[in-house]
Scaffold this active site. Structure first.
Site, PDB file in Angstrom:
ATOM      1  N   ARG A  78       0.987  -1.175   0.002  1.00 25.15           N
ATOM      2  CA  ARG A  78       0.107  -0.058  -0.015  1.00 25.15           C
ATOM      3  C   ARG A  78       0.688   1.285   0.026  1.00 25.15           C
ATOM      4  O   ARG A  78       0.907   2.202  -1.036  1.00 25.15           O
ATOM      5  CB  ARG A  78      -1.038  -0.106   1.218  1.00 25.15           C
ATOM      6  CG  ARG A  78      -2.182   1.010   1.086  1.00 25.15           C
ATOM      7  CD  ARG A  78      -1.840   2.432   1.515  1.00 25.15           C
ATOM      8  NE  ARG A  78      -1.260   2.494   2.961  1.00 25.15           N
ATOM      9  CZ  ARG A  78      -0.652   3.782   3.274  1.00 25.15           C
ATOM     10  NH1 ARG A  78      -0.538   4.875   2.451  1.00 25.15           N
ATOM     11  NH2 ARG A  78       0.194   3.781   4.445  1.00 25.15           N
ATOM     12  N   HIS A  88       5.428   4.358  12.804  1.00 27.41           N
ATOM     13  CA  HIS A  88       5.263   4.416  11.112  1.00 27.41           C
ATOM     14  C   HIS A  88       6.474   5.572  10.823  1.00 27.41           C
ATOM     15  O   HIS A  88       5.851   6.944  10.802  1.00 27.41           O
ATOM     16  CB  HIS A  88       4.037   4.617  10.703  1.00 27.41           C
ATOM     17  CG  HIS A  88       3.743   4.819   9.398  1.00 27.41           C
ATOM     18  ND1 HIS A  88       3.006   3.919   8.694  1.00 27.41           N
ATOM     19  CD2 HIS A  88       4.070   5.655   8.297  1.00 27.41           C
ATOM     20  CE1 HIS A  88       2.730   4.408   7.197  1.00 27.41           C
ATOM     21  NE2 HIS A  88       3.566   5.271   6.940  1.00 27.41           N
ATOM     22  N   HIS A 112       9.034   7.129   7.877  1.00 28.26           N
ATOM     23  CA  HIS A 112       9.285   7.368   6.912  1.00 28.26           C
ATOM     24  C   HIS A 112      11.008   7.508   6.850  1.00 28.26           C
ATOM     25  O   HIS A 112      11.355   8.215   7.911  1.00 28.26           O
ATOM     26  CB  HIS A 112       8.705   8.372   5.950  1.00 28.26           C
ATOM     27  CG  HIS A 112       7.278   7.904   5.420  1.00 28.26           C
ATOM     28  ND1 HIS A 112       7.493   7.302   3.962  1.00 28.26           N
ATOM     29  CD2 HIS A 112       6.333   7.469   5.984  1.00 28.26           C
ATOM     30  CE1 HIS A 112       6.203   6.664   4.211  1.00 28.26           C
ATOM     31  NE2 HIS A 112       5.432   6.823   4.990  1.00 28.26           N
ATOM     32  N   CYS A 163       4.010   9.429   0.380  1.00 26.58           N
ATOM     33  CA  CYS A 163       2.817   9.622   0.091  1.00 26.58           C
ATOM     34  C   CYS A 163       2.934  10.475  -1.063  1.00 26.58           C
ATOM     35  O   CYS A 163       3.674  11.489  -1.028  1.00 26.58           O
ATOM     36  CB  CYS A 163       2.445  10.000   1.305  1.00 26.58           C
ATOM     37  SG  CYS A 163       0.476  10.982   1.217  1.00 26.58           S
ATOM     38  N   ASN A 173       8.992   4.350   3.427  1.00 27.70           N
ATOM     39  CA  ASN A 173       9.050   4.010   4.949  1.00 27.70           C
ATOM     40  C   ASN A 173      10.434   3.183   4.965  1.00 27.70           C
ATOM     41  O   ASN A 173      11.160   2.843   4.118  1.00 27.70           O
ATOM     42  CB  ASN A 173       8.097   2.720   5.222  1.00 27.70           C
ATOM     43  CG  ASN A 173       6.556   3.306   5.126  1.00 27.70           C
ATOM     44  OD1 ASN A 173       6.106   3.444   3.853  1.00 27.70           O
ATOM     45  ND2 ASN A 173       6.092   3.721   6.015  1.00 27.70           N
TER      46      ASN A 173
HETATM   47  P1  HMG Z   1     -13.245  14.560  -2.297  1.00 27.56           P
HETATM   48  O1  HMG Z   1     -13.049  14.941  -3.727  1.00 27.56           O
HETATM   49  O2  HMG Z   1     -13.116  15.472  -1.046  1.00 27.56           O
HETATM   50  O3  HMG Z   1     -14.431  13.436  -2.173  1.00 27.56           O
HETATM   51  O4  HMG Z   1     -11.961  13.557  -1.901  1.00 27.56           O
HETATM   52  P2  HMG Z   1     -16.030  13.604  -2.444  1.00 27.56           P
HETATM   53  O5  HMG Z   1     -16.850  13.014  -1.393  1.00 27.56           O
HETATM   54  O6  HMG Z   1     -16.336  14.983  -2.894  1.00 27.56           O
HETATM   55  O7  HMG Z   1     -16.190  12.761  -3.756  1.00 27.56           O
HETATM   56  C1  HMG Z   1     -15.369  13.235  -5.079  1.00 27.56           C
HETATM   57  C2  HMG Z   1     -15.330  12.233  -6.020  1.00 27.56           C
HETATM   58  O8  HMG Z   1     -14.492  11.162  -5.446  1.00 27.56           O
HETATM   59  C3  HMG Z   1     -16.542  11.342  -6.318  1.00 27.56           C
HETATM   60  O9  HMG Z   1     -16.259  10.927  -7.557  1.00 27.56           O
HETATM   61  C4  HMG Z   1     -16.624  10.354  -5.494  1.00 27.56           C
HETATM   62  O10 HMG Z   1     -17.340   9.095  -5.993  1.00 27.56           O
HETATM   63  C5  HMG Z   1     -15.030   9.820  -5.497  1.00 27.56           C
HETATM   64  P3  HMG Z   1     -16.863  11.810  -9.020  1.00 27.56           P
HETATM   65  O11 HMG Z   1     -18.338  11.942  -8.680  1.00 27.56           O
HETATM   66  O12 HMG Z   1     -16.095  12.697  -9.151  1.00 27.56           O
HETATM   67  O13 HMG Z   1     -16.649  10.539 -10.068  1.00 27.56           O
HETATM   68  N1  HMG Z   1     -14.778   9.286  -4.141  1.00 27.56           N
HETATM   69  C6  HMG Z   1     -14.292   7.995  -4.051  1.00 27.56           C
HETATM   70  N2  HMG Z   1     -14.057   6.992  -4.874  1.00 27.56           N
HETATM   71  C7  HMG Z   1     -13.468   6.026  -4.625  1.00 27.56           C
HETATM   72  N3  HMG Z   1     -13.195   5.497  -3.272  1.00 27.56           N
HETATM   73  C8  HMG Z   1     -13.404   6.532  -2.311  1.00 27.56           C
HETATM   74  C9  HMG Z   1     -13.995   7.679  -2.673  1.00 27.56           C
HETATM   75  N4  HMG Z   1     -14.685   8.488  -2.122  1.00 27.56           N
HETATM   76  C10 HMG Z   1     -14.671   9.624  -2.949  1.00 27.56           C
HETATM   77  N5  HMG Z   1     -13.442   6.119  -1.036  1.00 27.56           N
HETATM   78  C11 HMG Z   1     -11.031  11.467  -0.650  1.00 27.56           C
HETATM   79  C12 HMG Z   1     -11.860  12.751  -0.594  1.00 27.56           C
HETATM   80  C13 HMG Z   1     -10.566  11.172   0.644  1.00 27.56           C
HETATM   81  C14 HMG Z   1     -11.787  10.488  -1.164  1.00 27.56           C
HETATM   82  C15 HMG Z   1      -9.753  12.011  -1.725  1.00 27.56           C
HETATM   83  O14 HMG Z   1      -9.305  12.950  -0.931  1.00 27.56           O
HETATM   84  C16 HMG Z   1      -8.972  10.801  -1.560  1.00 27.56           C
HETATM   85  O15 HMG Z   1      -9.075   9.697  -2.149  1.00 27.56           O
HETATM   86  N6  HMG Z   1      -7.569  10.975  -0.955  1.00 27.56           N
HETATM   87  C17 HMG Z   1      -6.462   9.723  -0.822  1.00 27.56           C
HETATM   88  C18 HMG Z   1      -5.463  10.171  -0.347  1.00 27.56           C
HETATM   89  C19 HMG Z   1      -4.406   9.208  -0.142  1.00 27.56           C
HETATM   90  O16 HMG Z   1      -4.942   8.090  -0.258  1.00 27.56           O
HETATM   91  N7  HMG Z   1      -3.443   9.454   0.249  1.00 27.56           N
HETATM   92  C20 HMG Z   1      -2.134   8.377   0.466  1.00 27.56           C
HETATM   93  C21 HMG Z   1      -2.589   7.544   1.732  1.00 27.56           C
HETATM   94  S1  HMG Z   1      -2.398   8.322   3.372  1.00 27.56           S
HETATM   95  C22 HMG Z   1      -0.646   7.974   3.541  1.00 27.56           C
HETATM   96  O17 HMG Z   1       0.113   7.469   2.638  1.00 27.56           O
HETATM   97  C23 HMG Z   1       0.056   8.383   4.887  1.00 27.56           C
HETATM   98  C24 HMG Z   1       0.207   7.161   5.744  1.00 27.56           C
HETATM   99  O18 HMG Z   1       1.178   6.444   4.964  1.00 27.56           O
HETATM  100  C25 HMG Z   1       0.675   7.592   7.105  1.00 27.56           C
HETATM  101  C26 HMG Z   1       1.716   8.540   7.179  1.00 27.56           C
HETATM  102  O19 HMG Z   1       3.109   8.307   6.619  1.00 27.56           O
HETATM  103  O20 HMG Z   1       1.755   9.789   7.437  1.00 27.56           O
HETATM  104  C27 HMG Z   1      -1.351   6.218   6.131  1.00 27.56           C
HETATM  105 MG    MG Z   2       2.955   6.499   5.348  1.00 27.94          MG
END
Ligand code: HMG
Ligand code: MG
Length: 302
Positions: free
Chosen positions: A15, A207, A209, A240, A249
């Site tokens: 992931r 966690h 990086h 990220c 990481n």
């Molecule tokens: P948004 O645009 O605010 O969401 O995104 P929305 O509710 O307004 O929906 C907009 C569109 O997104 C719609 O589609 C929804 O259907 C779709 P459209 O009508 O435009 O075609 N949508 C989705 N589609 C699939 N799955 C969903 C979903 N939700 C809405 N769950 C949202 C908000 C959270 C979805 C967006 O900002 C997003 O996907 N962000 C992902 C961020 C991400 O994955 N970042 C990396 C992971 S975190 C990380 O790496 C840190 C970590 O490792 C810890 C660390 O190191 O700090 C964990």
């Molecule tokens: Mg991370």
């Protein structure tokens, strides 16, 4: 030093490691990677995320990857779910644990999940409730617990505040994440200390990086506080997409080498872990970010 005798590792390579990859990685390769991690003895694997494919295209095959796994008893498969839409999609894949992910910094919360910290809690609360009702475990990732790419240093009070909110909505355990790898041991210890006000040490995962090469030192600093759950990424993959300049990481190989060298058990076979790392590094046509893997592969070749 009061060191644990066993450490539980969660490999987040499939992931966190792959989410930022520009070249498409086929679902079959991701599935094979998970299987190889299991073969190396990993019992917790963060497989994928149910996020918007527009935001993170590499995770668009989430359901396909989950469906392709030959699950093993005793292995916990987790997935990221930022909202109910993601949770409902994930439910069909029967994850053992879901992860809601928030940030200690407002700016990062907006960049990563497009809402404020307070709004994120409103989104997470029904996800947590639904997961617990379905018998699925819930983890909360806390990003930017020492530094933020947009706001700079993050005070421990911000971490304590986020941990408190996570606790209030029913999150069972949390990840203290150094998203951009800027932390050093005392800063990481302060972030953990702030989290300990709300979560038992058994429910706190490190966690880290490794952007600035501090992740192993930070791991040792967390171990000294009794933390015995850590996340790491095979071959040090990752970063990220919404954390500019952040690299992967800490490599799982590095953490296992450190722990085994200190007489701490992980249940992991380092040689087979190196094989898993070589598999994904070969696919990506890239050298492993793990110095331990490089050293062991050189030794094998010699
Ligand atoms: P948004 O645009 O605010 O969401 O995104 P929305 O509710 O307004 O929906 C907009 C569109 O997104 C719609 O589609 C929804 O259907 C779709 P459209 O009508 O435009 O075609 N949508 C989705 N589609 C699939 N799955 C969903 C979903 N939700 C809405 N769950 C949202 C908000 C959270 C979805 C967006 O900002 C997003 O996907 N962000 C992902 C961020 C991400 O994955 N970042 C990396 C992971 S975190 C990380 O790496 C840190 C970590 O490792 C810890 C660390 O190191 O700090 C964990
Ligand atoms: Mg991370």
């Amino acid at each position: 030093m009061n060191l644990p005798s066993f450490v539980q590792l969660i490999d987040v390579g499939p992931r966190d490691g792959l989410q930022n990859e520009k070249q498409p990685v086929p679902a079959a390769v991701k599935i094979e990677l998970v299987h190889r991690l299991e073969a190396a003895g990993l019992t917790e694997i963060e497989v994928t995320s149910f996020v918007s494919p527009k935001w993170v295209p590499q995770m668009a095959d989430n359901a396909q990857v989950m469906a392709g796994l030959q699950r093993q008893a005793g292995v916990r498969y987790s997935v990221l779910t930022p909202n109910l839409q993601g949770f409902e999609a994930a439910l069909q894949s029967k994850p053992d644990e879901i992860v809601v992910f928030g940030a200690a910094s407002e700016a990062f919360s907006h960049k990563n999940i497009n809402c404020s910290i307070a709004e994120s809690m409103e989104r997470f609360a029904p996800v947590v409730q639904a997961a617990l009702a379905a018998g699925i475990a819930v983890r909360g990732a806390m990003s930017c617990t020492v530094g933020c790419p947009y706001e700079g240093d993050v005070a421990p009070e911000r971490v304590g505040y986020l941990a408190k909110l996570m606790k209030q909505i029913g999150v069972q355990r949390v990840d203290v994440a150094d998203t951009i790898g800027v932390g050093t041991p005392l800063k990481v210890q302060r972030a953990i200390e702030a989290t300990l006000a709300h979560f038992d040490v058994a429910h706190i995962c490190g966690h880290f990086h490794d952007t600035y090469g501090q992740a192993l030192a930070n791991t040792l600093a967390a171990l000294e506080m009794g933390v015995w759950n850590f996340q790491s990424s095979v071959a040090g993959l990752g970063g990220c997409p919404y954390a500019k300049g952040a690299t992967g990481n800490v490599a799982t190989e590095e953490v296992v080498y450190l722990l085994h060298g200190m007489g701490i058990d992980t249940g992991i076979d380092l040689d087979r872990l190196v094989d898993a790392g070589a598999f994904i590094s070969d696919f990506l046509q890239r050298k492993s970010n793990s110095r331990v893997a490089t050293a062991l592969l050189n030794k094998r070749a010699g």
